[in-house]
Scaffold this motif. Structure first.
Motif, PDB file in Angstrom:
ATOM      1  N   ASP A 121       7.280 -12.306 -36.347  1.00 50.05           N
ATOM      2  CA  ASP A 121       5.859 -12.109 -36.063  1.00 50.05           C
ATOM      3  C   ASP A 121       5.177 -11.402 -37.223  1.00 50.05           C
ATOM      4  O   ASP A 121       4.062 -10.935 -37.122  1.00 50.05           O
TER       5      ASP A 121
ATOM      6  N   PHE B 212       3.862 -12.411 -39.840  1.00 51.01           N
ATOM      7  CA  PHE B 212       2.778 -13.087 -40.551  1.00 51.01           C
ATOM      8  C   PHE B 212       1.434 -12.868 -39.877  1.00 51.01           C
ATOM      9  O   PHE B 212       0.407 -13.253 -40.402  1.00 51.01           O
ATOM     10  N   THR B 213       1.419 -12.226 -38.698  1.00 56.92           N
ATOM     11  CA  THR B 213       0.149 -12.055 -37.983  1.00 56.92           C
ATOM     12  C   THR B 213      -0.504 -10.737 -38.383  1.00 56.92           C
ATOM     13  O   THR B 213       0.161  -9.828 -38.894  1.00 56.92           O
ATOM     14  N   GLU B 214      -1.814 -10.668 -38.133  1.00 57.25           N
ATOM     15  CA  GLU B 214      -2.567  -9.456 -38.498  1.00 57.25           C
ATOM     16  C   GLU B 214      -2.275  -8.342 -37.513  1.00 57.25           C
ATOM     17  O   GLU B 214      -2.180  -8.549 -36.328  1.00 57.25           O
TER      18      GLU B 214
ATOM     19  N   LYS C 263      -5.489 -16.904 -41.467  1.00 58.78           N
ATOM     20  CA  LYS C 263      -4.964 -15.695 -40.805  1.00 58.78           C
ATOM     21  C   LYS C 263      -4.644 -15.991 -39.340  1.00 58.78           C
ATOM     22  O   LYS C 263      -5.320 -16.817 -38.708  1.00 58.78           O
ATOM     23  N   PHE C 264      -3.640 -15.280 -38.851  1.00 55.94           N
ATOM     24  CA  PHE C 264      -3.265 -15.415 -37.444  1.00 55.94           C
ATOM     25  C   PHE C 264      -3.210 -14.033 -36.818  1.00 55.94           C
ATOM     26  O   PHE C 264      -2.832 -13.055 -37.491  1.00 55.94           O
ATOM     27  N   SER C 265      -3.619 -13.947 -35.556  1.00 54.59           N
ATOM     28  CA  SER C 265      -3.506 -12.645 -34.899  1.00 54.59           C
ATOM     29  C   SER C 265      -3.455 -12.815 -33.380  1.00 54.59           C
ATOM     30  O   SER C 265      -3.693 -13.904 -32.860  1.00 54.59           O
ATOM     31  N   TRP C 266      -3.117 -11.748 -32.729  1.00 58.46           N
ATOM     32  CA  TRP C 266      -3.098 -11.727 -31.262  1.00 58.46           C
ATOM     33  C   TRP C 266      -4.106 -10.681 -30.801  1.00 58.46           C
ATOM     34  O   TRP C 266      -4.003  -9.510 -31.165  1.00 58.46           O
TER      35      TRP C 266
END
Lengths: 315, 147
Positions: A311, A313-315, B108-111
């Motif tokens: 995980d 690579f996520t912000e 960009k990727f996020s949760w």
């Protein structure tokens, strides 16, 4: 007995015993160094089947959508492609009889052309481990090993695991220190240099789609590249369209590419397509521990997940 | 690509937000009157798993300077596992796009969960700043037809 004879014998047996209706294999092409697919339906026709280092193109694409049981001549990488098709419910295992060939590697026509230096070739026969190049006024012998395709240099296990029949002499397994050394090297280069390389390479593309058409895992009825609604990319030869096409085509092989090298072999412009597919293949191995076409049981890496997947690579 | 100065160019960022968490998070940021840059264009999708890599590339191709994909936190997906499968896909895609030379800041990727309004506003601020420093996107952008 030569590999060719062994293949013919198996094909004849299968046809005689009516185990299959059709045997798909290779026959001699009209030009030296060329073979073409042959579709054998009777014992007499089976004598057209051959096996040489020039059996370049993967034949797995011909299997799907056929009625009845079909036999196919397959080297180790083609067997992996078949396994992949079975895993994706594209094929049924019982519908295909695999005549596995212990392959010594496919030879590179480009390298041979370089050796010829413009002389006209009339025959390129393989005798043992030697390639005999002959023309009207010359005969030259070169070790097959020196003119192998690059993907075959990286091939560690030529044993067609899981085939119904295995032909050819016992093959030696090779140890490759790091099969992704070139990919790692590319990863270390600065971003702009990578983009420059990618642009230069893609600029060669003429969008003939041979890579897509020959690929054993590329089989959508309607490809995104042909779709008009939505029209993902234009029909021209603009660089950004070529880049778009190749980014997506390679990404569609994620977790499925068996690195048979067919895409690169059929490319008329010599685009280094395997750099893209192998980058993804490497990441699939590193991130998810999966290797396409190696077993019939485990789930496809992009159709499954683990709660503890990376995980970072996520912000 | 036209010349730009810091005054006349504003980054365009496309955000694919999942209906159940990140879109609601953006909504919460709005109703809480939190300030964040107006550079983001939101596309509401049913799940982060719905986001095809083609959407991301198409956005870049058609003039987006940055793309954000956001979904429910892993484990909280409305459809149980949509974001888990999306995560595998995007982990590969992000590494792959950087490999061919797309700037890491563009995609960009996020949760973001439905209760994370402040986090959403902060994320948009950070992404907008980063894209602004990268300047207008030039890679993969469809060039105008010359007549």
């Amino acid at each position: 007995m030569s590999v060719t004879d062994e293949i013919r014998e198996v094909a004849k047996k299968l046809l005689r015993e009516k185990q299959v209706e059709l045997v798909i294999g290779y026959e001699q092409g009209t030009l030296p160094m060329r073979t073409r697919p042959v579709f054998v339906r009777s014992e007499e026709e089976a004598d057209r089947l051959i096996w040489t280092g020039w059996c370049e193109n993967d034949l797995v694409g011909y299997l799907a959508g056929r009625d009845g049981r079909t036999a196919i001549v397959a080297k180790a990488c083609s067997v992996r492609a078949i396994v992949n098709c079975i895993r994706e419910s594209r094929l049924k295992r019982e519908d295909v009889v695999i005549i596995g060939v212990r392959c010594k590697g496919i030879l590179d026509r480009g390298r041979v052309q370089d050796l010829l230096k413009g002389r006209t070739l009339t025959d390129a026969a393989i005798e043992g481990d030697e390639l005999v190049l002959s023309g009207s006024d010359f005969e030259e012998r070169v070790p097959c090993k020196t003119v192998l395709r690059e993907e075959c240099l990286y091939c560690t296990d030529p044993e067609p695991a899981g085939a119904d029949y295995v032909v050819g002499p016992e093959a030696e397994t090779k140890a490759v220190e790091d099969e992704y050394a070139d990919i790692r090297e590319m990863e270390q280069k600065p971003l702009d240099e990578r983009w420059e390389w990618f642009s230069r390479e893609m600029d060669k593309c003429i969008r003939c789609y041979a890579c897509r058409n020959a690929c054993p895992v590329c089989y959508c009825k309607e490809c995104f590249a042909d779709s008009t609604s939505p029209e993902w990319l234009s029909k021209g030869d603009a660089l950004e369209d070529k880049q778009f096409f190749h980014i997506v085509r390679a990404f569609h092989t994620a977790g499925r590419c068996v690195d048979c090298g067919t895409c690169e072999r059929v490319c008329p412009m010599g685009v280094k397509l395997r750099v893209l597919t192998r980058k993804i293949q490497k990441d699939v191995k590193e991130l998810f521990g999966a290797d396409a076409g190696t077993d019939l049981e485990s789930a496809l890496p992009l159709a499954t997940f683990r709660p503890d997947d990376p995980d970072d690579f996520t912000e | 690509m036209t010349e730009h100065t810091s005054t006349d160019w504003e980054p365009k960022i496309v955000a694919f937000l999942c209906n159940w968490c990140s879109y609601a998070g953006a909504d919460l940021a709005g109703v809480s009157r939190l300030q964040y840059p107006p550079n983001v264009r939101v596309v509401r999708v049913p799940c982060s798993g719905r986001v095809n890599p083609l959407f991301i590339l198409s956005a870049l191709r058609n003039g987006a300077d940055g793309v954000l994909v956001s979904g429910c936190h892993p484990g909280d997906c409305h459809y149980t596992s949509g974001n888990y499968t999306a995560r595998r896909k995007f982990a590969l895609l992000k590494r792959y796009l950087e490999f061919v030379g797309i700037e890491p800041g563009r995609v960009k990727f996020s949760w973001i969960s439905a209760s994370e309004g402040p986090q959403f506003a902060e994320l948009i601020r950070a992404i907008t700043d980063e894209v602004r420093s990268l300047g207008p996107a030039t890679r993969l952008v469809k060039r105008k037809e010359v007549s």
